[in-house]
Design a protein around this motif. Structure first.
Motif, short mmCIF file in Angstrom:
data_model
loop_
_atom_site.label_atom_id
_atom_site.label_comp_id
_atom_site.label_asym_id
_atom_site.label_seq_id
_atom_site.Cartn_x
_atom_site.Cartn_y
_atom_site.Cartn_z
N THR A 61 0.82 -1.22 0.00
CA THR A 61 0.00 0.00 0.00
C THR A 61 0.85 1.27 0.00
O THR A 61 0.41 2.31 -0.48
N ASP A 62 2.05 1.17 0.52
CA ASP A 62 2.97 2.31 0.55
C ASP A 62 3.74 2.36 -0.78
O ASP A 62 4.70 1.61 -0.98
N ARG A 65 7.48 2.94 -0.58
CA ARG A 65 8.24 1.75 -0.15
C ARG A 65 8.41 0.80 -1.32
O ARG A 65 9.50 0.25 -1.53
N TRP A 66 7.36 0.58 -2.09
CA TRP A 66 7.47 -0.31 -3.25
C TRP A 66 8.55 0.20 -4.20
O TRP A 66 9.43 -0.56 -4.60
N ARG A 67 8.48 1.48 -4.53
CA ARG A 67 9.44 2.03 -5.49
C ARG A 67 10.86 1.98 -4.93
O ARG A 67 11.82 1.72 -5.69
N ARG A 68 11.01 2.20 -3.64
CA ARG A 68 12.34 2.22 -3.02
C ARG A 68 13.06 0.88 -3.21
O ARG A 68 14.29 0.84 -3.32
N HIS A 69 12.28 -0.20 -3.24
CA HIS A 69 12.90 -1.52 -3.41
C HIS A 69 12.79 -2.04 -4.85
O HIS A 69 13.72 -2.71 -5.33
N ALA A 70 11.70 -1.73 -5.52
CA ALA A 70 11.49 -2.27 -6.86
C ALA A 70 12.46 -1.67 -7.88
O ALA A 70 13.00 -2.38 -8.74
N GLU A 71 12.69 -0.36 -7.79
CA GLU A 71 13.55 0.28 -8.78
C GLU A 71 14.98 -0.27 -8.76
O GLU A 71 15.51 -0.67 -9.81
#
Length: 260
Positions: A61-62, A65-71
């Protein structure tokens, strides 16, 4: 050079696969290609990280946070960030979500399920999954479009020279590479996504597992891995020519226009 020439000189213990898909509304009829020798399935190394990033977005949901790890999982192939997604969401959840989005059914590796790079895949399955990602992005899925943009940012040794081999500087690329202590081979893989306008896309996947049996070389390699040092150059030395040759030949056989 054709596939017979590329594969005929490989060691009998080697594994090599290449697959491609060319499809899309408004384009020519679907074209597919699938050639291989050796095992029918290979450990995926880091080849699926963009797919993991794609489906994990719906479970976090954050968004930051998703982008911080996915990128970084996609752009620099960060294992730590991939594990944050893989274990934080759950391997079975991610693989089930991929099956629902792409129709490709992958299972957890034997032993330690935290080893995301040990999922066994066939190149034709990987091509199907990335074609679904590419067409979703072209049709308006913002997460898929973002992941594809990150793939276009992958650079340097991590591309194994695939963009040049395919004469497609705009291609989205993801490489996968590893040689586990329990293996006497180096796994070197790559996927290229070549957009063609609209929802048309071309995807080419090359996968190799070539012998790496010299005890001294393996010790040096494992020491570099344990220290967090790059090993892409060693993979390119062992497998790069074969990988690029397979993918370039596949692209030509698919009839995709390449720049002169």
């Amino acid at each position: 050079m054709g596939f017979n020439e590329l594969l005929s000189d490989l060691h009998p213990s080697a594994g090599a696969q290449v697959a491609g898909i060319r499809r899309g509304y408004g384009g020519p009829p679907l074209r597919t290609l699938n050639v291989g020798c050796g095992p029918t399935r290979l450990r995926c190394a880091s080849l699926l990280k963009p797919l993991y990033a794609w489906v994990s977005a719906a479970r976090i949901t954050d968004t930051e946070r998703w982008r911080r790890h996915a990128e970084p999982a996609v752009v620099i192939s960060s294992n730590a960030d991939t594990l944050n997604l893989w274990l934080g969401i759950g391997p079975r959840v991610i693989l089930d979500d991929l099956r629902r989005r792409t129709g490709v059914d992958w299972g957890l590796p034997n032993g330690d399920p935290s080893r995301f790079g040990s999922v066994e895949v066939a190149a034709c399955e990987v091509a199907i999954a990335y074609a679904e990602l590419a067409q979703a992005g072209a049709a308006g899925d913002p997460v898929a479009a973002t992941v594809l943009e990150w793939m276009r940012e992958v650079s340097g040794a991590q591309t194994f020279g695939v963009r040049d081999a395919l004469r497609s500087p705009e291609a989205g690329i993801k490489g996968g590479w590893y040689g586990a202590p329990d293996e006497t081979c180096l796994r070197t893989h790559a996927v290229a996504v070549l957009p063609r306008g609209g929802t048309r896309t071309t995807v080419v996947v090359g996968m190799t597992a070539l012998p790496y049996t010299d005890a001294g070389e393996r010790r040096v390699y494992q020491d570099r891995v344990m220290k967090g040092l790059p090993v892409e150059d060693e993979h390119d030395r062992v497998s790069g020519t074969t990988l690029r040759g397979l993918m370039a030949t596949a692209l030509a056989d698919l009839g995709h226009h390449r720049r002169p």
